[in-house]
Design a protein around this motif. Structure first.
Motif, PDB file in Angstrom:
ATOM      1  N   ASN A  68      -0.424  -5.675   2.641  1.00  9.91           N
ATOM      2  CA  ASN A  68      -0.985  -5.956   1.318  1.00  9.91           C
ATOM      3  C   ASN A  68      -2.495  -6.120   1.373  1.00  9.91           C
ATOM      4  N   LEU A  69      -2.953  -6.839   2.391  1.00 10.12           N
ATOM      5  CA  LEU A  69      -4.400  -7.055   2.503  1.00 10.12           C
ATOM      6  C   LEU A  69      -5.122  -5.726   2.700  1.00 10.12           C
ATOM      7  N   LEU A  70      -4.552  -4.883   3.528  1.00  9.39           N
ATOM      8  CA  LEU A  70      -5.171  -3.572   3.757  1.00  9.39           C
ATOM      9  C   LEU A  70      -5.188  -2.762   2.461  1.00  9.39           C
ATOM     10  N   ASP A  71      -4.041  -2.776   1.748  1.00  4.52           N
ATOM     11  CA  ASP A  71      -3.977  -2.056   0.472  1.00  4.52           C
ATOM     12  C   ASP A  71      -5.038  -2.562  -0.483  1.00  4.52           C
ATOM     13  N   MET A  72      -5.126  -3.905  -0.552  1.00  5.40           N
ATOM     14  CA  MET A  72      -6.078  -4.507  -1.482  1.00  5.40           C
ATOM     15  C   MET A  72      -7.487  -4.031  -1.155  1.00  5.40           C
ATOM     16  N   SER A  73      -7.843  -4.075   0.126  1.00  5.49           N
ATOM     17  CA  SER A  73      -9.214  -3.688   0.461  1.00  5.49           C
ATOM     18  C   SER A  73      -9.414  -2.201   0.215  1.00  5.49           C
TER      19      SER A  73
END
Lengths: 233, 516
Positions: free
Chosen positions: B348-353
């Protein structure tokens, strides 16, 4: 059987700790929030409370404050790395020790044992004797010797040493030590404390460069970590 | 003025029109007033007046006192000076002096004066006439000057009203420029601003194609050089107003007004610049706060599974503890579940960034939601053993134009949130419905949990803004923000409703696939 209360709002941490403690023969009780924790302390009379600081609604600080209002049960605070100020506040409020998440079960058990020992020792009341290499400390006889030679401790150094020994295993914050030994209003003179601890270490530590008795907890305080020898004076 | 077919421009002009009408009148006053005409009238009075008096008084000159007739000539002088100021006044005095002497002072019809007292009277008349002319002329001049100043101030007020009243922005500058061009009789105008590192850049122009109005003037050009009004505040040079058109050179008062207007515009430009800077600073401050909150929340959410894993692993590593297979299995399962949780969070964090950096791109294709939803529901059921998920899919309206990877991530994030809400409140039933929604297809995830508090609703749109420092946890914010980002990229919408009878319904729409 020793009973431990685990307070954490994260279910998986509660479960993991409960399982680990249970496997080592402790009786485990759990609470998911502050209110429940206060309830369990009141009704379950645990021997040690393992308390998470970061909880919604009622945080660990508030729980510590409320428990200390009527109970002296040892409290081990769990925190993450960026909660230093909260951790110190919790210790000032009367928590006995802290652990930074994530931690190994071995370390948790060691801290729990140390806290339990302290309550046992307090119950015994016999003035302890410590022996480290050539250094011998006899609290009852008010005597410290190094390689059979008596070592003179000043009044303040004695007061400091007694504070440490009386709370053996417990992490004492700078503020607590300063106010306990020097009195109210000295709470912020961390430098003074540092100088006296260093003097005391030169007198009682076998190797003052690598202290074994008075352990520094960086940024927080000190802890007495030597166990007394069995024989009492 | 009818320029440009633009709908916007005509609206702006429509609003400005009455003001321009008023201003045209005002500015007319600025153009050198009708003084020459009045002067001529004065001279006419100075010449015709005495002639008339001669005609009127000649038959009675024997019966009248010369002094009486002298007063009548004074009236002519006053009238000439009042209308035409000093010149006509003096002329009327001299003409009166000569005519009075010639016709009305005995001996008549000669310049000879018989009596000494008449000589005195004649020169008193001359002195008085000149004095009155001078005084009147000064009074009239002052009145004219005051009127001109007032006209200037009124013009300035009219012109700068827009600057003060309207908000910052190009529309305001444009309407000011239009008013300037129109009321001063120019044909075209342009606003050029000093851009850092580039130089003068034309911001907007009226009455001429963009870029055609050059601030520099070619001497070979037959026309007049354009008027250039520098815009500066203190030492900062902000730009230039260029006004061009076939009109007479600016009068002194027109220049004064234009200079004052350009100074005001410069101040307004500077104000707008500072306003923008302040806004940027505020945005930066808030972004910074959001980032700090998010960092705290992320570190908490990353450490919680790590703490559980570390505790479980060190537990297993201890050789002194006796454990049967079931107990060992339980510990391992905790480690497994927590590792999945960490993995999902990191994803999720990667997607968000990636969404924030704008490097992610939807690759839409024809997707059958029947398949995709069923697969995601199955995997959610294994992830959340205590949860029951029922799905109801309208097979006729389940083919969408979407990126299958994105849809899968949206579904799993929403299912996870719904499962958490369901577990938290002990209502383990979740429903997934797929059906027609306008021209497209909507997917609804219905839970019967504790519903949405206003904070969560807000978090849907500003995922980390309201995170409190004390309980710094990501909560549903991150997953929702990502779901929203993905749905947006696929041309759909994500929204939230209350489930009748309690709970939250998260829904998103996707465009239906074009049947080929």
């Amino acid at each position: 059987m020793t009973r431990i209360l685990v307070v954490d709002d994260e279910a998986q941490i509660r479960a993991a700790l409960a399982r680990a403690l249970d496997a080592r023969g402790y009786e485990v009780d759990t609470a998911a929030d502050g209110e429940e924790a206060l309830d369990r302390v009141a009704t379950g009379s645990p021997d040690v409370v393992v308390l998470d600081l970061n909880m919604p609604v009622m945080g660990g600080l508030e729980v510590t404050r409320r428990i200390r209002a009527w109970s002296s049960v040892p409290i081990l605070v769990l925190s993450v790395r960026d909660e230093e100020p909260d951790k110190i506040s919790a210790l000032d409020l009367g928590a006995d020790d802290y652990l930074t998440k994530p931690f190994g079960v071995g370390e948790l058990l060691a801290r729990v044992r140390a806290l339990l020992r302290r309550t046992d020792a307090a119950a015994e009341k016999a003035p302890p004797v410590f022996r480290m290499g050539s250094v011998e400390i006899d609290m009852g006889a008010h005597r410290v010797s190094r390689a059979q030679e008596p070592v003179h401790l000043t009044k303040t150094e004695w007061a400091l040493l007694e504070s440490f020994v009386a709370a053996s295993g417990k992490l004492l914050t700078h503020r607590w030590l300063l106010e306990h030994v020097w009195g109210d209003g000295y709470g912020d003179d961390v430098e003074v404390l540092r100088v006296f601890v260093s003097q005391l270490r030169k007198k009682i530590e076998p190797d003052p460069q690598r202290p074994r008795a008075i352990i520094t907890e960086p940024g927080v305080g000190y802890r007495w970590s030597v166990r007394p020898v069995a024989e009492g004076a | 003025m009818r320029r440009g077919p633009g709908g916007d421009g005509s609206r702006a002009r429509g609003r400005a029109y009455p003001q321009v009408m008023g201003m045209t009148r005002v500015v007319d006053l600025l153009r050198e007033p009708a003084r020459p005409k009045r002067r001529t009238a004065g001279y006419v009075i100075a010449l015709v007046g005495p002639a008339l008096l001669v005609l009127v008084f000649l038959p009675f000159r024997e019966d009248l006192q010369p002094l009486t007739i002298g007063f009548a000539f004074l009236i002519v002088v006053v009238a000439a000076a009042a209308v035409g100021q000093l010149g006509p006044g003096i002329l009327a005095s001299i003409v009166g002096f000569i005519v009075f002497n010639f016709f009305f002072l005995p001996p008549y019809d000669s310049f000879v004066i018989a009596r000494a007292e008449h000589v005195v009277a004649l020169f008193v008349f001359l002195g008085l006439s000149v004095l009155i002319s001078a005084l009147l002329a000064r009074a009239v001049e002052r009145a004219d000057a005051a009127e001109a100043r007032e006209a200037e101030i009124r013009t300035l007020q009219e012109l700068s009203r827009d600057l003060v009243v309207q908000g910052p922005g190009e529309e305001t500058y444009r309407s000011l420029l239009e008013n300037l061009v129109e009321s001063f009789g120019f044909e075209a105008g342009a606003l050029l601003l000093q851009e850092e590192g580039i130089g003068l850049v034309e911001k907007l122009s009226v009455g001429a194609p963009a870029g055609s109005l050059s601030p520099s003037w070619n001497p070979a050009d037959p026309g007049r050089p354009p008027e250039r009004l520098p815009l500066s505040v203190g030492n900062r040079n902000l730009g230039l107003i260029v006004l061009a058109g076939p009109r007479a050179p600016l009068s002194a008062s027109e220049s004064r007004v234009l200079r004052a207007v350009s100074d005001q515009l410069a101040l307004v430009l500077e104000r707008d610049r500072l306003l923008r800077t302040a806004t940027d600073a505020e945005i930066f401050r808030q972004t910074d706060r959001v980032r700090r909150n998010m960092l705290a929340a992320v570190s908490h959410d990353l450490r919680s599974p790590l703490a559980a894993i570390k505790a479980s692993v060190t537990d297993l590593m201890d050789p002194e503890v006796e454990r049967n297979d079931t107990q060992r299995d339980e510990v391992l399962r905790t480690i497994d579940a927590e590792t999945d949780r960490l993995d999902a969070l990191v994803a999720n964090l990667l997607d968000m960034s990636r969404i924030e950096a704008g490097v992610l791109e939807a690759r839409p294709e024809s997707v059958d939601l029947l398949e995709l939803v069923t697969a995601e529901v199955d995997s959610a059921c294994t992830r959340w053993p205590g949860i029951r998920i029922a799905s109801q899919i309208d097979g006729d309206h389940a083919i969408v134009e979407a990126d299958p990877v994105f849809v899968a991530r949206v579904l799993s994030n929403l299912l996870d949130n719904a499962a958490k809400a369901a577990l938290r409140t002990g209502h383990p039933d979740i429903e997934v419905r797929v059906g027609r929604h306008g021209d497209g297809v909507a997917v609804r995830l219905i839970d019967h949990g504790d519903g949405l508090d206003p904070l969560a609703r807000e978090q849907l749109f500003y995922p980390f803004y309201r995170l409190e420092e004390r309980t710094s946890k990501l909560g549903p914010g991150l997953g929702l923000a990502i779901a929203r980002g993905f749905v947006d990229m696929m041309g759909g919408e994500l929204w939230v409703e209350d489930t009748p009878g309690g709970g939250a319904t998260f829904a998103f729409s996707l465009p239906a696939a074009v049947r080929s």
